[in-house]
Structures are given as structure tokens and as C-alpha cells.
Design an enzyme around this catalytic site. Sequence first.
Site, mmCIF file in Angstrom:
data_model
loop_
_atom_site.group_PDB
_atom_site.id
_atom_site.type_symbol
_atom_site.label_atom_id
_atom_site.label_comp_id
_atom_site.label_asym_id
_atom_site.label_seq_id
_atom_site.Cartn_x
_atom_site.Cartn_y
_atom_site.Cartn_z
ATOM 1 N N VAL A 105 -32.738 75.530 -7.393
ATOM 2 C CA VAL A 105 -33.018 75.083 -5.902
ATOM 3 C C VAL A 105 -33.308 76.065 -4.902
ATOM 4 O O VAL A 105 -33.816 76.015 -3.894
ATOM 5 C CB VAL A 105 -32.090 74.463 -5.977
ATOM 6 N N GLU A 106 -32.292 77.195 -5.415
ATOM 7 C CA GLU A 106 -32.126 78.272 -4.259
ATOM 8 C C GLU A 106 -33.158 79.097 -4.242
ATOM 9 O O GLU A 106 -33.761 79.347 -2.664
ATOM 10 C CB GLU A 106 -30.818 78.978 -4.535
ATOM 11 N N SER A 107 -33.570 79.479 -5.417
ATOM 12 C CA SER A 107 -34.867 81.303 -5.297
ATOM 13 C C SER A 107 -36.277 80.479 -6.046
ATOM 14 O O SER A 107 -37.269 81.518 -5.763
ATOM 15 C CB SER A 107 -34.335 81.925 -5.777
#
Length: 207
Positions: A105-107
Site C-alpha cells: 500500500v505504501e510504496s
Amino acid sequence: MRAPLLALLSVALLAATPVWAGAQREEALAANVASAMSRSVSDVNAPRLVFEDVREGPLWLAEMSRRLQSRIPDQWMRERLLTAVQYEATRAGLDPQLVLGLIQVESGFNKYAISPVGARGLMQVMPFWVRSIGAPGHNLFDLTTNLRYGCTILRHYINMEGGNLFRALGRYNGSLGQPDYPNLVVGAWKQRWQWAAPRADKLAALP
């Protein structure tokens, strides 16, 4: 010729992946908490797979590598990343599959990702953490350094929230009290990265 072209295309797609990181808030840390976190991010060990039954390690790595192949085509890079995730997450008392969901999700597994607010790397760590708990030479684009910081920070937030993962994830993303980000991370964790250890009898049958 085709393989290098596919590899370059995969890198380009990863680079284009939008990052989700919000603005993790810089908050005053109690001296004992800052000291413990500082020791954690400065305690450098070579990553290795850590399982109660060593026979699980190769099975986990092969399965997670298969799931990650579309995002990171190079096998050596995949296995290096997965080994570091498993080691740093376990070291911080976290589920490695949760950490894989958070990274997705983050990167989007782009270790050079930078969010609009300046969060960096796989786990989108805000640079102020280097000043708060790290050392000037710490590079948040380094794979293992980023994972060590990210896992240490997430563990800190879980402790702050008395074990409430949803609130801890909200703090991690800088969106405490909003459901979107925690739901995305938990969804990625459960739907893509969930892992059930093989039964003892299956492990016993391995060569």
C-alpha cells in the site's frame, strides 16, 4: 533482448506506483522510548529467515517470492527483500505478512519511492525519524535500513495504542481515526500475503 526490456518496464511501473504515505506526525518521545527505538534501528544484523521450525523458511520464501514476482521480476532481489522483511518484522514482533501488506500500500515495493510529504522508501519513513532516533549516516533508501525503521516505528505505534492495530496503522499513515488506510493495509495483508504454516506431518515428510 526481451528479458531486459521486461525488467525495465517493471521498474518503470513500480516507479509510477502512487505512494499512500500521509504525514506521520513528529511527536515528543519519552526518553526511555527514544532510547529503545534508537537501539533498535542501530542494531545492525545481516537479515536471515527466522522460523521456529527451520523447514518452514524455504517454503515461505518460495511462496512469497511467487506472489511478488509480478512486481519484482529479479529473483535475487525478491528473495533479498523478503528475507529482510521476515527478519526485521519478526525482530520487531510483527507479522511479516502484515508488513508486506503495508509495503504494498505504501510504496508498491518501490524502494526509491518518495511521497508528496517527503516519506521515503519501501515503508515510507519520514526523515524526521533519523533525527529523532537514528544517526546522520542512516539512509532511508537503503532496503534494510528502511525496513528496520519502518518496523520499529509500527511497533512503537502498536504499543502506544495498546495493541489496537487499526489505530496504530492510522498513526503510521498520519490519518488516525480515518478507516481508509488501515482497511487497505489489512486488506492487502489478508487477501494477498496471508500465510498458513504447513502442518507438522507435512513438514515431517519433507526431505
